[in-house]
Design a protein around this motif. Structure first.
Motif, PDB file in Angstrom:
ATOM      1  N   THR A 156       0.880  -1.190   0.000  1.00  0.00           N
ATOM      2  CA  THR A 156       0.000   0.000   0.000  1.00  0.00           C
ATOM      3  C   THR A 156       0.906   1.226   0.000  1.00  0.00           C
ATOM      4  O   THR A 156       1.961   1.219   0.627  1.00  0.00           O
ATOM      5  N   HIS A 157       0.443   2.258  -0.667  1.00  0.00           N
ATOM      6  CA  HIS A 157       1.199   3.514  -0.794  1.00  0.00           C
ATOM      7  C   HIS A 157       2.652   3.241  -1.186  1.00  0.00           C
ATOM      8  O   HIS A 157       3.569   3.875  -0.650  1.00  0.00           O
ATOM      9  N   ASN A 188      -2.168  -6.762  -5.668  1.00  0.00           N
ATOM     10  CA  ASN A 188      -2.158  -5.324  -5.960  1.00  0.00           C
ATOM     11  C   ASN A 188      -3.538  -4.726  -5.737  1.00  0.00           C
ATOM     12  O   ASN A 188      -3.697  -3.651  -5.147  1.00  0.00           O
ATOM     13  N   SER A 192      -4.520  -1.872  -3.097  1.00  0.00           N
ATOM     14  CA  SER A 192      -5.105  -0.533  -3.314  1.00  0.00           C
ATOM     15  C   SER A 192      -6.503  -0.451  -2.704  1.00  0.00           C
ATOM     16  O   SER A 192      -6.920   0.621  -2.225  1.00  0.00           O
ATOM     17  N   GLU A 195      -5.936   0.431   0.772  1.00  0.00           N
ATOM     18  CA  GLU A 195      -5.658   1.873   0.938  1.00  0.00           C
ATOM     19  C   GLU A 195      -6.968   2.623   1.106  1.00  0.00           C
ATOM     20  O   GLU A 195      -7.143   3.423   2.018  1.00  0.00           O
TER      21      GLU A 195
END
Ligand code: ADP
Length: 578
Positions: A156-157, A188, A192, A195
């Motif tokens: 994440t990030h 992935n 995200s 996130e």
């Protein structure tokens, strides 16, 4: 050489088969892409569904299972500050541990190997042995041996925060590089989504925190927009005492006391126009039970759903206002009492000094000139002493009476009373007491038949009649007619005392029955201002009323109205109203 027809057929058949296989694999690839697309979309959608992290990851796992065989799956998150692993999601057919295991110290396991290497790791039993031999991982004795293990970093990030891993215990299922690629895609996507999930969660947590503050704070919080409440917290509902649906459906001034509503609305409009308004003010509301409560409000303009609104904080100040009011009354009463004491001292000392001086003067006269005084003069001097003593006694009686009345010691004791007889003896008593002042007075008495009895408190009636009659005589210095008229009406008794004396200025008439109050026109006529106060008390104890009609130099008429109580037969202790 030309190919034989048979061979040509075979070639065509082979090419046809190849085309069919290509089309099928093309179709499979398309299906797979569509499935992948669908799964990614669903993962993104789940992230905003308000699920717990475990439930979100679980739904991600279920979706993953639509793409590949992945019955055993876990997510571990690395906590860098404590160097521990949290397992928010863990499903393992052979190794059932608590799904929410957290704060597991890191060791040289496969997940840690992925974290260290930062890339996916595909491990079968042969590679596991090599990794153990190389010291990259330490064997975990208690775990069942797997056929393949596949772990991909979870990011994440742009930072690796953990590992998404799947494993298989079935011989037939061996993960490949293309599975690793697929799992990386999913990871992935989960990363995200996490996130967004974390951002939303942070927002939700802070919103919940604010909501919990607003809902639990003791202060009433309300938002008014376009003249209606669009938000009210439970405290406001409790303070205002109306249900929330009612509050939200009515104009915001609906529960405000009618005397205060216009002012509140006016302030509200001024604030909306951006004009200066006192930040805090008070007003009253009427609860659903009809109770009046005093509220204190402070307000500020805000944006609510992108439009201007007013945020108000409301505090129930009823108890405080009541206490303040009680304190104000007590202080006022204390002031009045002090005032009364001063007036009492001033009036009584003055009023006692006059008769004392008269007594003293008369005694001196007698002491020095007694033998030379004609007997009628001697009599007149002695009478003066008598009158002065009488005045002082009357004053003392009044003062004592007021003291007793204020201490609540005066009781209402109605007994059958022959009123006419009673009043006549009072007039005689007065004639004796005020002999010197009576020479120009004509008496007029209109009394009911002598034998008629009324249930009255004799002591209180005596105070009423004597004070009114003595005032009538006293304030008629030029003489004139003084009348006592008793009228019986069906349900009441009227005692009317009138004179043709100096009268009472209109400005004094309202305060006449307060203690020590004397009208501005009394001149040198002595008095303490206690008589009418006593009369009023006696009338009130009979639950009656008193009124005065008077004008300067036009005489005065006092009318006392007492509810009529018919005496019961002799053996009954009390009377009953008709
Ligand atoms: P006091 O006569 O001792 O002053 P009262 O309480 O009896 O006290 O009367 C209060 C005041 O009312 C008097 O001081 C006087 O100004 C006025 N007053 C009462 N009765 C009469 C009356 N009959 N005529 C004129 N003034 C009166």
């Amino acid at each position: 050489m030309n190919p034989s027809p048979q061979h040509a057929d075979q070639t065509a058949q082979t090419r046809h088969d190849q085309l069919r296989r290509d089309a099928a694999s093309e179709l499979r690839a398309q299906d797979k892409a569509a499935a992948l697309q669908h799964v990614f979309y669903r993962i993104a959608e789940r992230a905003t569904a308000g699920l717990s992290l475990h439930d979100f990851l679980q739904s991600g796992h279920h979706l993953l299972c639509e793409l590949m065989v992945a019955r055993n799956c876990y997510v571990c998150l690395h906590n860098a500050s404590t160097n521990t692993l949290d397992f928010p999601y863990y499903v393992d057919e052979q190794d059932p541990i608590e799904s929410h295991t957290s704060q597991v110290p890191t060791r040289r396991g496969l997940a840690e190997f992925v974290l260290r290497s930062g890339v996916h790791q595909l491990v079968d039993s042969a590679r596991l042995q090599r990794l153990i031999a190389a010291g990259e991982v330490t064997p975990s004795g208690h775990r069942a041996p797997f056929c393949t293990w596949l772990g991909v970093p979870l990011t994440t990030h742009g930072r690796i925060i953990g590992v998404l891993a799947i494993k298989s215990y079935e011989q037939g299922i061996i993960y490949t590089e293309s599975d690793a690629q697929l799992l990386s895609f999913v990871s992935n996507q989960i990363g995200s989504a996490m996130e967004r999930y974390q951002a939303l969660n942070a927002l939700r947590t802070s919103e919940e925190r604010y909501r919990s503050v607003v809902e639990n704070v003791g202060v009433g919080v309300v938002v008014v927009q376009d003249g209606y409440m669009v938000f009210a917290n439970p405290s406001l509902v409790r303070i205002v005492g109306h249900p929330l649906p009612y509050l939200l459906s009515q104009p915001h001034t609906a529960t405000i006391h009618p005397d205060d509503a216009a002012e509140v609305e006016e302030r509200h409009q001024r604030r909306r126009r951006g004009e200066p308004v006192e930040p805090t003010y008070s007003f009253r509301v009427i609860t659903a039970q009809g109770e009046v409560r005093s509220l204190e409000l402070s307000a500020v303009g805000i944006d609510w759903n992108q439009r201007p609104a007013t945020l108000m904080f409301v505090v129930d100040a009823t108890a405080r206002f009541e206490t303040e009011q009680a304190q104000r009354i007590a202080m006022q009463r204390q002031r009045e009492l002090n005032d009364m004491k001063s007036r009492f001292i001033a009036t009584t000392s003055h009023e006692f000094r006059t008769p004392l001086a008269a007594i003293h003067g008369s005694i001196e006269l007698l002491r020095h000139y007694e033998h030379r005084m004609p007997s009628d003069m001697k009599q007149a001097t002695l009478q003066k002493i008598d009158d002065a003593v009488e005045r002082m006694t009357h004053m003392l009686e009044n003062i004592l009476l007021i003291g007793r009345s204020e201490a609540g010691q005066v009781e209402f004791q109605p007994r059958p009373l022959r009123l006419t007889h009673f009043c006549q003896s009072l007039v005689d008593e007065l004639r004796n007491a005020m002999a010197t002042q009576l020479h120009d007075i004509q008496w007029q008495l209109e009394l009911p038949p002598d034998d008629q009895e009324f249930l009255l408190d004799g002591a209180l009636i005596r105070n009423i009649v004597l004070n009114l009659l003595s005032n009538a005589v006293k304030y008629s210095p030029r003489g004139g007619r003084v009348s006592l008229c008793i009228q019986t009406r069906p349900d009441a008794l009227a005692l009317v005392v009138s004179d043709q004396g100096i009268g009472i200025p209109a400005a004094d008439q309202t305060r006449l029955f307060e203690s020590f109050h004397r009208a501005s026109n009394v001149g040198t006529i002595s008095g303490t201002g206690l008589g009418l106060f006593i009369v009023k008390e006696a009338v009130t104890m009979h639950q009656g009323s008193i009124a005065v009609v008077s004008g300067i130099d036009q005489g005065s008429t006092f009318t006392v109205t007492l509810p009529l109580v018919i005496p019961r037969p002799a053996n009954s202790p009390t009377g009953a109203r008709p």
